[in-house]
Design an enzyme around this catalytic site. Structure first.
Site, PDB file in Angstrom:
ATOM      1  N   LYS A 117     -14.460   8.552 -54.722  1.00 28.31           N
ATOM      2  CA  LYS A 117     -13.653   9.146 -53.720  1.00 28.31           C
ATOM      3  C   LYS A 117     -14.626  10.166 -52.648  1.00 28.31           C
ATOM      4  O   LYS A 117     -14.137  10.400 -51.668  1.00 28.31           O
ATOM      5  CB  LYS A 117     -12.630   9.986 -54.246  1.00 28.31           C
ATOM      6  CG  LYS A 117     -11.550   9.378 -54.928  1.00 28.31           C
ATOM      7  CD  LYS A 117     -10.497  10.033 -55.861  1.00 28.31           C
ATOM      8  CE  LYS A 117      -9.432   8.980 -56.310  1.00 28.31           C
ATOM      9  NZ  LYS A 117      -9.733   8.238 -57.325  1.00 28.31           N
TER      10      LYS A 117
HETATM   11  C1  LIG Z   1      -9.232   7.112 -57.747  1.00 25.70           C
HETATM   12  C2  LIG Z   1      -9.743   6.009 -58.837  1.00 25.70           C
HETATM   13  C3  LIG Z   1      -9.485   5.039 -59.087  1.00 25.70           C
HETATM   14  C4  LIG Z   1      -8.254   4.238 -58.435  1.00 25.70           C
HETATM   15  O1  LIG Z   1      -8.507   3.981 -57.209  1.00 25.70           O
HETATM   16  P1  LIG Z   1      -7.318   3.625 -56.076  1.00 25.70           P
HETATM   17  O2  LIG Z   1      -7.724   3.745 -54.668  1.00 25.70           O
HETATM   18  O3  LIG Z   1      -6.314   4.802 -56.424  1.00 25.70           O
HETATM   19  O4  LIG Z   1      -6.630   2.298 -56.792  1.00 25.70           O
HETATM   20  C5  LIG Z   1     -10.217   4.222 -59.944  1.00 25.70           C
HETATM   21  N1  LIG Z   1     -11.407   4.838 -60.600  1.00 25.70           N
HETATM   22  C6  LIG Z   1     -11.770   5.989 -60.389  1.00 25.70           C
HETATM   23  C7  LIG Z   1     -12.929   6.833 -60.953  1.00 25.70           C
HETATM   24  C8  LIG Z   1     -10.929   6.869 -59.377  1.00 25.70           C
HETATM   25  O5  LIG Z   1     -11.293   8.049 -59.283  1.00 25.70           O
END
Ligand SMILES: *Cc1c(COP(=O)(O)O)cnc(C)c1O
Length: 478
Positions: A117
């Site tokens: 993120k």
């Molecule tokens: C947020 C997250 C996901 C999921 O991603 P999306 O975009 O919501 O599908 C997967 N792995 C980690 C470590 C995350 O922080």
């Protein structure tokens, strides 16, 4: 470039907007999600010309068509350079082969909070600050987190004078590393709130703030959750980046995406629409498998959420999936709005065989349970010497069953650093992964957090109070 809502043509739909307004608004006022009216197109020659370029250059070229004139060239280049200078490696997102298996890890976790993120939020924080500064405005972010989004958002906007952030987390229900990555940020514009309730309660509280339009306008509320299109945009870049490393545009590439809200996978879909040769996607789910069930059965059905080793994928409904449904509904915003309203009341949404057949050409899906997740962590270490986190492990496990063509490279998105989820990793391999040096003292840092009951009135009062107290600080600079 203009942006439309997935529910355009329904009641309250906004007129098409520019990037700047889309970035500031987050969610459209008709309840839909913004996306570009048309995808920018990259020719084979334009893609080939990005080969060997640094990450920030690929990022500039891929994102430029989306931002239009929101930033001038030198500003946009500077914001990108600053965002990715916060990453631990100049590669930003290294691509690592897993032996000669034809599988590769795309490591997206070298940012400040150790999950993918950061890739989008480090840029979004800077773009927001730049725009608000230029406009002489202040915005207030209210968000709910079950873990990774909160720390990445806080880290992205800490110490900014143009933004205050109120981040709600369910008290006692996030891991210690995740909590401390939020609560040890002592910047005056960061407000951590531990809610007596669940993650869903936190989300409902945040929603209550947005639904109170007077409150929303009074504080210029904005959302940085994954429905903000600016985040999708920044995530498109690493699909190009990884594919270029592995032979695109002269050869197709497959991607496996450990998925929750479908933001990350949707960014891959966007890259494909823009001309990147992607053979197919594999959507990997843990036991909360609403997406896997959809691709198998053509029906999206809500069930309860169970807690897993991969908590950032523990979702009931994937909020970004509406963007893909928009295409399945022939880009008919009104029809989609009606279907989504029905879904909220009945808990089920079915699509026709044609629409399903179309997306199944591009998407495979699979799930792995809890023992399977731990086994995948152990297997990856044993076979390839790589320690992966439980989210990445879900992708790694599912990917093996969906190699449509063994000659096509398969990229598994490595979405978090193993040290972010040390308990699960230790359970799998008997060794506790160490935090990177820059976070080594995380467990000794001072925390600051306020407790709050599960009560929207109490939350709004707190925000009103804090922002009244903060006013002089804002006024001084305007
Ligand atoms: C947020 C997250 C996901 C999921 O991603 P999306 O975009 O919501 O599908 C997967 N792995 C980690 C470590 C995350 O922080």
């Amino acid at each position: 470039m203009k942006y439309i809502s997935t529910r355009h043509g329904s009641q309250g739909s906004p007129a098409p907007l520019d990037f700047e307004d889309v970035m500031l608004a987050g969610l459209a006022r008709d309840g839909g999600l913004y996306l570009p009216a048309e995808w920018p197109q990259f020719s084979k020659a334009e893609i080939a010309a990005m080969k060997g370029k640094p990450y920030v250059e690929v990022a500039y070229r891929v994102m430029k068509p989306f931002v239009g004139n929101t930033f001038d060239e030198s500003t946009f280049r500077r914001l990108i350079a600053e965002a990715y200078a916060s990453f631990e490696t100049p590669e930003v997102a290294p691509v690592k082969p897993l032996g000669d298996s034809g599988m590769h890890l795309l490591e997206l976790f070298h940012g400040p909070t150790l999950a993918f993120k950061d890739v989008a939020l480090q840029l979004l924080g800077r773009m927001l600050d730049h725009t608000l500064t230029a406009r002489g405005q202040h915005a207030t972010i209210v968000g709910a987190t079950s873990g990774d989004t909160g720390s990445a958002a806080i880290e992205a906007v800490r110490d900014r004078k143009t933004i205050d952030i109120f981040m709600l987390h369910p008290r006692g229900r996030v891991s210690e590393v995740q909590r401390r990555q939020m609560t040890t940020i002592l910047a005056p514009n960061v407000h951590n709130i531990a809610v007596q309730g669940t993650f869903d309660d936190c989300q409902d509280l945040a929603k209550a703030c947005f639904n109170d339009l007077a409150f929303r306008d009074r504080h210029a509320l904005t959302a940085v959750n994954s429905i903000n299109f600016a985040r999708v945009m920044a995530q498109i870049v690493y699909y190009f980046w990884a594919a270029l490393k592995l032979g695109a545009p002269d050869r197709p590439i497959a991607f496996t995406v450990p998925s929750g809200n479908f933001g990350n996978a949707y960014a891959g879909y966007a890259a494909k629409q823009m001309g990147l040769p992607i053979s197919h996607f594999v959507i990997a789910a843990n036991s909360n498998d609403i997406l896997a069930r959809f691709f198998e059965q053509g029906a999206m059905t809500m069930t309860g959420v169970v807690a897993t080793y991969s908590p950032s994928m523990d979702i009931q409904v994937s909020s970004n999936f509406e963007r893909l449904l928009f295409d399945m509904y022939g880009r008919d915003g009104k029809a989609l709005a009606d279907a989504m309203t029905a879904f909220r009341s009945t808990g089920t949404l079915k699509v026709g065989a044609n629409a399903l057949g179309g997306v199944r050409e591009l998407f495979d899906a699979g799930r792995v349970d809890e023992p399977g997740t731990l086994a995948a962590i152990a297997d990856c270490l044993k076979r390839f010497g790589e320690t992966i986190d439980p989210h990445t492990a879900v992708g790694y496990a599912v990917a093996q069953h969906h190699r449509r063509d063994p000659k096509t490279p398969m990229v598994v998105l490595a979405t978090a650093h193993p040290a972010k989820f040390p308990d699960a990793v230790q359970k799998a391999i008997g060794v506790r992964p160490a935090l990177p040096a820059r976070l080594a003292d995380l467990l000794d840092r001072t925390e600051r957090v306020d407790g709050l009951p599960n009560d929207a009135g109490a939350l709004k009062d707190m925000i009103d109070d804090r922002m009244a107290a903060a006013k002089p600080r804002v006024k001084v600079r305007t």
